[in-house]
Design a protein around this motif. Structure first.
Motif, PDB file in Angstrom:
ATOM      1  N   LEU A 140     -19.116  -6.078  18.493  1.00 26.38           N
ATOM      2  CA  LEU A 140     -20.213  -6.322  17.565  1.00 26.38           C
ATOM      3  C   LEU A 140     -20.210  -5.297  16.436  1.00 26.38           C
ATOM      4  CD1 LEU A 140     -22.757  -8.072  17.063  1.00 26.38           C
ATOM      5  CD2 LEU A 140     -24.034  -6.403  18.423  1.00 26.38           C
ATOM      6  N   PHE A 141     -20.034  -4.034  16.785  1.00 25.78           N
ATOM      7  CA  PHE A 141     -20.020  -2.940  15.822  1.00 25.78           C
ATOM      8  C   PHE A 141     -18.864  -2.011  16.174  1.00 25.78           C
ATOM      9  CE2 PHE A 141     -22.524   1.007  14.178  1.00 25.78           C
ATOM     10  CZ  PHE A 141     -21.753   1.021  13.017  1.00 25.78           C
ATOM     11  N   PRO A 142     -17.694  -2.207  15.549  1.00 31.91           N
ATOM     12  CA  PRO A 142     -16.533  -1.371  15.875  1.00 31.91           C
ATOM     13  C   PRO A 142     -16.780   0.091  15.499  1.00 31.91           C
ATOM     14  CG  PRO A 142     -15.885  -3.351  14.661  1.00 31.91           C
ATOM     15  CD  PRO A 142     -17.377  -3.254  14.569  1.00 31.91           C
ATOM     16  N   PRO A 143     -16.049   1.021  16.100  1.00 28.75           N
ATOM     17  CA  PRO A 143     -16.143   2.436  15.705  1.00 28.75           C
ATOM     18  C   PRO A 143     -15.967   2.570  14.193  1.00 28.75           C
ATOM     19  CG  PRO A 143     -14.827   2.223  17.691  1.00 28.75           C
ATOM     20  CD  PRO A 143     -15.097   0.825  17.213  1.00 28.75           C
ATOM     21  N   THR A 144     -16.885   3.286  13.565  1.00 26.55           N
ATOM     22  CA  THR A 144     -16.962   3.291  12.101  1.00 26.55           C
ATOM     23  C   THR A 144     -17.182   4.700  11.563  1.00 26.55           C
ATOM     24  OG1 THR A 144     -17.805   1.015  12.014  1.00 26.55           O
ATOM     25  CG2 THR A 144     -18.285   2.419  10.126  1.00 26.55           C
ATOM     26  N   HIS A 166      -5.611   1.425  15.588  1.00 30.23           N
ATOM     27  CA  HIS A 166      -5.351   0.101  16.150  1.00 30.23           C
ATOM     28  C   HIS A 166      -6.314  -0.958  15.629  1.00 30.23           C
ATOM     29  CE1 HIS A 166      -8.545   1.486  18.963  1.00 30.23           C
ATOM     30  NE2 HIS A 166      -8.861   0.205  18.965  1.00 30.23           N
ATOM     31  N   GLN A 167      -7.465  -0.541  15.059  1.00 35.46           N
ATOM     32  CA  GLN A 167      -8.431  -1.536  14.591  1.00 35.46           C
ATOM     33  C   GLN A 167      -8.273  -1.858  13.110  1.00 35.46           C
ATOM     34  OE1 GLN A 167     -11.843   1.326  15.262  1.00 35.46           O
ATOM     35  NE2 GLN A 167     -12.739   0.261  13.514  1.00 35.46           N
ATOM     36  N   GLY A 222      -1.086   0.585   5.853  1.00 33.93           N
ATOM     37  CA  GLY A 222      -0.216   0.367   7.000  1.00 33.93           C
ATOM     38  C   GLY A 222       0.271   1.681   7.567  1.00 33.93           C
ATOM     39  N   GLY A 223       0.700   1.635   8.812  1.00 34.85           N
ATOM     40  CA  GLY A 223       1.087   2.848   9.515  1.00 34.85           C
ATOM     41  C   GLY A 223       2.291   3.558   8.926  1.00 34.85           C
TER      42      GLY A 223
END
Length: 375
Positions: A140-144, A166-167, A222-223
């Motif tokens: 619902l609320f990703p780490p931000t 990863h997100q 990108g990584g």
């Protein structure tokens, strides 16, 4: 803009206030109760109220994870995981018309620290000092962190973030909507040309009361790529979710890195150069490389013509500004790359000369090969 004396005074005042905050004694609780609330909680759905004496004390005192664990004599974070805390970077603060302050997410420490954590909570501090802590599920609320928070009516629009690697999604711009009445959060469906995975940016509500204008910040590409500065402006229509690109600067830009992708010596060389120029201070040398520092190469860096004036220091310690053919060229250094940006357009010949000269000088400084990062 504050002058240097005002900045020092403000920093001193904040340090004094921080020392005063931390004088507050921890809440009376047994060791088992401390362990029950020591770590961040993963919840389902949301908002879920997570009020408890320990976290409210941490909100008031702003103890670091390490500091709180030491006060409470908890287990090492290296084995027990990070301690929940409110001492965060990249957290937004929004003051509502009724005086409440809404603190959204943020991160604690750097990725290599055992207390590193990116939060996905909302902490509301009322005018009377009361505290409400709201948790949400990660879907619902990703780490931000390093997002922007803009109040539009009774809604806070949360735009962008850095987040865990990863997100992140190249080209995507996360947008969420927080209802300040219910504290519910929902994603906003958007369309149009968005900035991409942006963070550390500024956002401002336009005079029409519905459009949020985004400027500055950095873009994750990108990584395998270096973060890139956002040089354009973007507008989000909060009534429709439509993004519009407001500018498209036709500036030349490129990034230079060591071919082996190891850390470069720029900071080390600049520090050693400063120590050399201030030898009377008797400062200790931290130079640990086999080759001697090449101060001549450092003095020649970012110059196409040997007779050209040296680049000027920019707004930050790692920004250098050169003027070439009347055009400003900005160089940003860090431990892994040098980013170059022409604030306009150089001729193809001069651009090629600048790239070749800069790479050659960097290779002298580093005693190693450099290249331009593929775009």
């Amino acid at each position: 803009m504050m002058d240097r004396d005002d900045e020092w005074a403000a920093e001193a005042a904040e340090e004094a206030a921080d020392r005063e905050r931390k004088k507050e004694a921890p809440p009376p609780m047994g060791h088992e109760e401390f362990l029950a609330w020591r770590s961040p909680r993963v919840v389902t759905g949301g908002p879920v109220r997570l009020d408890n004496p320990l976290w409210q004390w941490l909100v008031r005192t702003r103890h670091s994870g390490y500091g709180a664990n030491a006060v409470m004599q908890g287990p090492s974070s290296s084995t027990a995981g990070p301690v929940w805390c409110f001492n965060r970077f990249g957290k937004s603060e929004t003051t509502l018309p009724d005086g409440r302050i809404v603190h959204i997410a943020g991160e604690h420490e750097d990725y290599y620290d055992p207390d590193f954590y990116i939060y996905n909570d909302v902490v509301v501090i009322d005018r009377d000092g009361s505290i409400a802590i709201n948790g949400y599920s990660r879907d619902l609320f990703p780490p931000t962190d390093f997002h922007s928070a803009t109040l539009v009516g009774s809604t806070i629009f949360i735009i962008g973030c850095l987040g865990y690697q990863h997100q992140r999604m190249v080209g995507s711009t996360p947008v969420l909507r927080l209802d300040v009445g219910t504290m519910s959060i929902e994603p906003v469906a958007t369309s149009g040309e968005a900035p991409g995975w942006i963070h550390r940016h500024a956002a401002e509500l336009a005079d029409d009361g519905k459009t949020i204008v985004v400027r500055g910040g950095e873009l994750w590409l990108g990584g395998e790529r270096t973060m890139q500065e956002n040089i354009d402006a973007w507008a989000l229509d909060t009534t429709t979710g439509a993004w519009t690109r407001l500018s498209a600067q036709d500036w030349q830009r490129w990034t230079m890195v060591r071919k082996d992708r190891k850390r470069n010596r720029l900071w080390d060389t600049r520090q050693e150069h400063w120590n050399h120029d201030h030898a009377s201070l008797g400062l200790e040398s931290y130079w640990r490389h086999a080759e001697a520092p090449d101060f001549d190469a450092l003095d020649a860096l970012y110059r196409v013509d040997p007779t050209a004036p040296p680049p000027e220091q920019g707004s930050d310690h790692n920004i250098f500004l050169a003027t070439i053919d009347g055009i400003t060229v900005r160089f940003k250094e860090d431990g892994w790359s040098v980013q170059a940006m022409v604030e306009g357009r150089l001729s193809d010949l001069r651009l090629d000369e600048l790239k070749r000269a800069t790479l050659a000088t960097l290779e002298k400084l580093d005693a190693g090969e450099w290249e331009i990062e593929p775009s």
